[in-house]
Design a protein around this motif. Structure first.
Motif, mmCIF file in Angstrom:
data_model
loop_
_atom_site.group_PDB
_atom_site.id
_atom_site.type_symbol
_atom_site.label_atom_id
_atom_site.label_comp_id
_atom_site.label_asym_id
_atom_site.label_seq_id
_atom_site.Cartn_x
_atom_site.Cartn_y
_atom_site.Cartn_z
ATOM 1 N N GLN A 1 0.821 -1.208 0.000
ATOM 2 C CA GLN A 1 0.000 0.000 0.000
ATOM 3 C C GLN A 1 0.856 1.260 0.000
ATOM 4 O O GLN A 1 0.516 2.263 -0.634
ATOM 5 N N LEU A 2 1.977 1.232 0.700
ATOM 6 C CA LEU A 2 2.874 2.399 0.718
ATOM 7 C C LEU A 2 3.446 2.652 -0.680
ATOM 8 O O LEU A 2 3.569 3.807 -1.110
ATOM 9 N N MET A 3 3.778 1.585 -1.384
ATOM 10 C CA MET A 3 4.302 1.738 -2.745
ATOM 11 C C MET A 3 3.246 2.347 -3.662
ATOM 12 O O MET A 3 3.557 3.188 -4.515
ATOM 13 N N LYS A 4 2.022 1.954 -3.471
ATOM 14 C CA LYS A 4 0.932 2.491 -4.287
ATOM 15 C C LYS A 4 0.755 3.987 -4.028
ATOM 16 O O LYS A 4 0.605 4.783 -4.970
ATOM 17 N N TYR B 1 11.825 1.376 -8.467
ATOM 18 C CA TYR B 1 12.352 1.716 -9.794
ATOM 19 C C TYR B 1 11.333 1.382 -10.882
ATOM 20 O O TYR B 1 11.129 2.165 -11.823
ATOM 21 N N ILE B 2 10.668 0.239 -10.746
ATOM 22 C CA ILE B 2 9.635 -0.131 -11.728
ATOM 23 C C ILE B 2 8.489 0.873 -11.708
ATOM 24 O O ILE B 2 7.985 1.299 -12.756
ATOM 25 N N SER B 3 8.070 1.286 -10.522
ATOM 26 C CA SER B 3 6.994 2.285 -10.409
ATOM 27 C C SER B 3 7.427 3.618 -11.007
ATOM 28 O O SER B 3 6.628 4.316 -11.645
ATOM 29 N N TYR B 4 8.688 3.980 -10.800
ATOM 30 C CA TYR B 4 9.208 5.232 -11.364
ATOM 31 C C TYR B 4 9.158 5.210 -12.892
ATOM 32 O O TYR B 4 8.708 6.169 -13.523
ATOM 33 N N ALA C 1 22.157 -0.340 -10.174
ATOM 34 C CA ALA C 1 22.595 0.622 -11.183
ATOM 35 C C ALA C 1 23.300 -0.085 -12.342
ATOM 36 O O ALA C 1 23.086 0.259 -13.512
ATOM 37 N N PHE C 2 24.134 -1.057 -12.042
ATOM 38 C CA PHE C 2 24.844 -1.780 -13.098
ATOM 39 C C PHE C 2 23.856 -2.469 -14.042
ATOM 40 O O PHE C 2 23.977 -2.390 -15.274
ATOM 41 N N ILE C 3 22.848 -3.132 -13.469
ATOM 42 C CA ILE C 3 21.879 -3.867 -14.298
ATOM 43 C C ILE C 3 21.085 -2.916 -15.181
ATOM 44 O O ILE C 3 20.925 -3.139 -16.395
ATOM 45 N N TYR C 4 20.599 -1.815 -14.602
ATOM 46 C CA TYR C 4 19.701 -0.935 -15.355
ATOM 47 C C TYR C 4 20.462 -0.051 -16.343
ATOM 48 O O TYR C 4 19.942 0.246 -17.424
ATOM 49 N N ILE C 5 21.675 0.385 -16.021
ATOM 50 C CA ILE C 5 22.474 1.142 -16.994
ATOM 51 C C ILE C 5 22.866 0.232 -18.156
ATOM 52 O O ILE C 5 22.870 0.652 -19.323
ATOM 53 N N GLN D 1 12.572 4.290 -31.463
ATOM 54 C CA GLN D 1 11.565 4.699 -30.487
ATOM 55 C C GLN D 1 11.828 4.106 -29.109
ATOM 56 O O GLN D 1 11.399 4.671 -28.103
ATOM 57 N N SER D 2 12.516 2.972 -29.030
ATOM 58 C CA SER D 2 12.842 2.406 -27.725
ATOM 59 C C SER D 2 13.862 3.246 -26.971
ATOM 60 O O SER D 2 14.011 3.101 -25.754
ATOM 61 N N VAL D 3 14.565 4.144 -27.675
ATOM 62 C CA VAL D 3 15.539 5.040 -27.043
ATOM 63 C C VAL D 3 14.984 6.453 -26.923
ATOM 64 O O VAL D 3 15.097 7.089 -25.867
ATOM 65 N N TYR D 4 14.363 6.942 -27.976
ATOM 66 C CA TYR D 4 13.875 8.324 -27.982
ATOM 67 C C TYR D 4 12.457 8.375 -27.410
ATOM 68 O O TYR D 4 11.491 8.597 -28.120
ATOM 69 N N ASN D 5 12.381 8.164 -26.103
ATOM 70 C CA ASN D 5 11.111 8.277 -25.390
ATOM 71 C C ASN D 5 11.385 8.811 -23.986
ATOM 72 O O ASN D 5 12.533 8.845 -23.517
ATOM 73 N N TRP D 6 10.325 9.205 -23.303
ATOM 74 C CA TRP D 6 10.474 9.846 -21.995
ATOM 75 C C TRP D 6 11.007 8.882 -20.941
ATOM 76 O O TRP D 6 11.774 9.296 -20.054
ATOM 77 N N GLN D 7 10.602 7.644 -20.989
ATOM 78 C CA GLN D 7 11.069 6.696 -19.980
ATOM 79 C C GLN D 7 12.587 6.540 -20.036
ATOM 80 O O GLN D 7 13.258 6.513 -18.994
ATOM 81 N N TYR D 8 13.123 6.456 -21.227
ATOM 82 C CA TYR D 8 14.573 6.315 -21.387
ATOM 83 C C TYR D 8 15.301 7.564 -20.878
ATOM 84 O O TYR D 8 16.290 7.466 -20.138
ATOM 85 N N VAL D 9 14.799 8.722 -21.243
ATOM 86 C CA VAL D 9 15.454 9.977 -20.845
ATOM 87 C C VAL D 9 15.402 10.171 -19.333
ATOM 88 O O VAL D 9 16.398 10.560 -18.701
ATOM 89 N N HIS D 10 14.256 9.876 -18.727
ATOM 90 C CA HIS D 10 14.148 10.047 -17.277
ATOM 91 C C HIS D 10 14.992 9.028 -16.522
ATOM 92 O O HIS D 10 15.456 9.312 -15.408
#
Length: 760
Positions: free
Chosen positions: A292-295, A332-335, A372-376, A396-405
């Motif tokens: 619930q806190l994560m939500k 991180y997934i929620s972000y 950080a190593f896995i996600y970078i 498009q898998s690179v030039y999107n908001w999720q990638y930039v953020h």
């Protein structure tokens, strides 16, 4: 026959008796017992004298004693009379243990129903459970309705002297109240909450008083070290009250999951934050709370997000081994899920999630390095696929908001946790990923994305003391864009580069595009030079920029664009001369790294001209942003006046109607020109509709081609507009003669015009 059989049985030995049949003996016994039960005494035949002896042996002790007392009446009547007078119970006792009962006891008889073999302790437990079951059935049959008066009594009692029994009653009432939020009637609860006012009063009472009551009931005292939690499991009374506490904590999580009002959720979150030590002692309830806190942290209101983060941080700080790793992964997934779309309203929430997630990563750098190593690496794989495959989907898998953020997030994490020997090796690969993202599609339509990447690199470079070549990507924009060219369109609103990644072809033709571009370049270059203002190599770093800015000012003829660039050039030159002067007085060599670091630190403490200017500019810039935010709604409400102009076709239609008789010969050419004009307009609209074809054939895309296309469209329009104004065709000799001899026609035209004037 019976007497003969009797005598035979008496003469038999034991072995012979066992080998012989028993039917005759059984029949004789039944025949002998019948007269005894009828009360017949001493009326048996002499031949049957052996039968009573066998019957006496088989009689029960109680029946034999009864017979003895009856014989006593005849033998000693006085004593029998004495017994009747003094001890009547001795004579009138129950002689149920007859010979038949004794014989039945000797032999095993099968029961009507088989039972399981159960130990004595389990029998007692079954009896207890039966008793409890009967009690529960009575309680459920008689549910107690909670009233305001009961809540007031509980409040007064629990404040004065909280007891386990009182806490159990409050917990059961709270459970019944929470059951109503899920649409359940609370059928298994002892209490029943039917009124909304009672529900509110009960929840408010629990939120305010339960925590202090639990602390007092368990005898828990706060530790001298405020950062250290006192777990309730350390109390000797914990085991006795654990079940009730578990029930209350589960009900609190269930209540939190069903609420929708923001203020109520914030109150419950504050209460849950107080009860974090109790949740830490109960892993199952703690996992439900974390969900619930994560939500709330990812989707709730602003206040609720902060409260949820405080509770998450508190749990992770005191139970890192158990909860930190899964919480970081889920956060991180929620972000990433919340960064799919970006707007001015959503951007503050994304920044909040960035900063709070960075604080969570700071709890343990070893765990943070693994994440950080896995996600970078995952970001780098997406970029590599886009560079090798060169398809629309991979771009498009690179030039999107999720990638930039995500790039922003890891830059912030590495910048905040610097210096860290564990995370230091991740700086270089992250910079390479960002630089590769900029170079993937280096066209004018993706200038906003380039600026986002440059801003992230500036943050990483300034915080980690790492040199990153950012200026070439900014100065390249000054060379590629022709700022002297007049814009093809005028726009009402400026372009907000903070919330866009890509520009449309229409945006590239607007004046707001170039205005925003100059502002963004000024801001980014000033921020980068500010981070390097105290560096001993600042003059060499700034020299290419100074040269290109001078070239831009020489070519650009627009005053609004030249003014900020000239101001930036002056400040950079001033800071460069300041560093050069300080550097000439230095007494150490370039190879002495410690002396260089000490010199730079001293210069930074004293300040430089560029640093002082940047501080003032930053304050003004923040005020401008606040004014834009506050005045945005007011500007949207205003009805700005619009200039209405007649279309070319309407003007031509009026002219034709008015001068129809005078210029009949030119009407055909005008129609042709008008048709060409409309056709040209349709062509321009068609080019605007092509904005939806994103990232296709990017190898052929370039800014020059787009600008050439725009120039060709404008040239075509100019040619088409020029057609109606061309000179008329040359007249033949016969036509010239008619014009020479045209006095009458001229007079007729004048007469017609006079008639028209008279009619008017």
């Amino acid at each position: 026959m019976a007497a003969k059989q009797k005598r035979k049985l008496e003469d038999l030995s034991v072995d012979e008796f066992l080998l012989s049949g028993f039917d005759s003996g059984g029949e004789n016994e039944s025949e002998d017992e019948a007269p005894r039960q009828n009360g017949l005494k001493k009326k048996e035949e002499a031949g049957k004298s052996a039968a009573p002896k066998m019957g006496d042996k088989k009689k029960g002790k109680a029946s034999q004693h009864k017979d003895q007392l009856s014989r006593l009446k005849s033998k000693d009547p006085e004593f029998y009379k004495f017994l009747q007078e003094n001890d009547q119970t001795l004579l009138n006792f129950d002689d149920t243990d007859s010979s038949e009962d004794e014989e039945e006891r000797k032999y095993h008889t099968l029961p009507t129903q088989l039972e399981e073999a159960i130990s004595g302790d389990e029998d007692e437990d079954d009896e207890e459970t039966d008793k409890k079951g009967s009690k529960k059935s009575k309680k459920t049959a008689e549910t107690i309705k909670v009233t305001d008066k009961m809540i007031e009594e509980w409040r007064a009692a629990i404040r004065e002297n909280p007891t386990p029994r009182l806490f159990r009653e409050v917990t059961q009432a709270f459970k019944a109240a929470v059951a109503t939020t899920k649409g359940e009637g609370g059928g298994q609860c002892r209490y029943k909450v039917a009124d909304s006012s009672v529900f509110n009063a009960l929840v408010l009472f629990c939120i305010r008083d339960i925590h202090m009551a639990l602390q007092k009931m368990l005898g828990l005292k706060p530790d001298k070290d405020k950062n250290k939690l006192v777990l309730p499991s350390s109390s000797p009374r914990w085991q006795k009250n654990q079940i009730d506490v578990k029930m209350y904590l589960s009900g609190l999580v269930q209540l939190l999951s069903s609420l929708t009002e923001g203020t109520v959720i914030s109150a419950v979150l504050r209460h849950a934050n107080q009860l974090v030590p109790y949740y830490l002692c109960l892993p199952k309830q703690c996992r439900l709370l974390l969900k619930q806190l994560m939500k709330q942290w990812s989707t709730g209101e602003e206040t609720n997000r902060v409260l949820a983060f405080l509770a998450l941080n508190k749990i992770c700080r005191h139970k890192q081994d158990m909860y930190l790793n899964p919480i970081l992964k889920q956060m991180y997934i929620s972000y990433v899920q919340n960064c799919k779309f970006t707007s001015p309203n959503v951007l503050p929430m994304i920044n909040f999630m960035q900063r709070t997630l960075t604080e969570m990563y700071s709890l343990d750098t070893q765990v943070s390095y693994q994440h950080a190593f896995i996600y970078i690496r995952q970001l780098a794989i997406h970029l590599r696929n886009a560079m090798t495959m060169k398809k629309k989907e991979t771009y498009q898998s690179v030039y999107n908001w999720q990638y930039v953020h995500c790039l922003y997030l890891w830059c912030r994490v590495l910048s905040t946790l610097y210096p860290s020997d564990v995370l230091q090796p991740l700086i270089y690969p992250l910079c390479q990923v960002i630089l590769g993202t900029i170079k993937l599609v280096p066209t004018s339509r993706y200038y906003p994305l380039r600026m986002h990447c440059c801003r992230a690199l500036t943050l990483l470079s300034s915080s980690t003391n790492t040199f990153v070549p950012i200026l070439p990507f900014l100065l390249e924009i000054l060379q590629q864009v022709d700022f002297n060219k007049k814009p093809g369109r005028m726009s009402k609103k400026p372009i907000n580069f903070a919330v866009i990644l890509k520009l449309t072809k229409v945006n590239l033709m607007e004046k707001a595009y170039k205005d925003g571009l100059i502002d963004q370049l000024y801001d980014l270059m000033l921020e980068y030079f500010h981070t390097q203002a105290s560096s001993i190599g600042f003059p060499e770093l700034a020299l290419p920029t100074i040269i290109q800015l001078k070239a831009f000012l020489k070519e650009c003829k627009v005053a609004n664009y030249c003014k900020p660039m000239r101001q930036l050039l002056e400040k950079v030159q001033e800071n460069s001369s300041h560093i050069t002067g300080r550097r000439q007085r230095a007494a150490f060599g370039v190879a002495d790294a410690t002396a260089v670091a000490a010199w730079e630190k001293q210069v930074q403490e004293e300040g430089t001209p560029l640093t002082r200017y940047y501080i003032q500019w930053k304050k003004l810039r923040e005020k401008e942003i606040q004014l834009e935010i506050s005045g945005k709604e007011r500007m949207e409400d205003l009805d700005l006046p619009e200039i209405k102009r007649k279309k070319v076709q309407e003007q031509k239609a009026e002219d034709k109607k008015e001068f129809k008789d005078l210029f009949e010969s030119d009407s055909g050419s005008e129609d042709e020109g008008a048709g060409l004009k409309v056709k040209g307009k349709k062509g321009i609209q068609g080019s605007d509709d092509e904005d939806d074809d994103d990232l296709e054939d990017l190898s052929n895309m370039s800014d020059d081609e787009g600008m050439e296309g725009a120039d060709s469209d404008e040239d075509e329009d100019e040619d088409e507009e020029g057609e109606p104004s061309q000179a008329p065709k040359q007249l033949s000799t016969s036509a010239l003669k008619e014009l020479a001899d045209g006095d009458e026609d001229l007079v007729e035209d004048l007469e017609l015009s006079d008639d028209d004037d008279d009619d008017d």
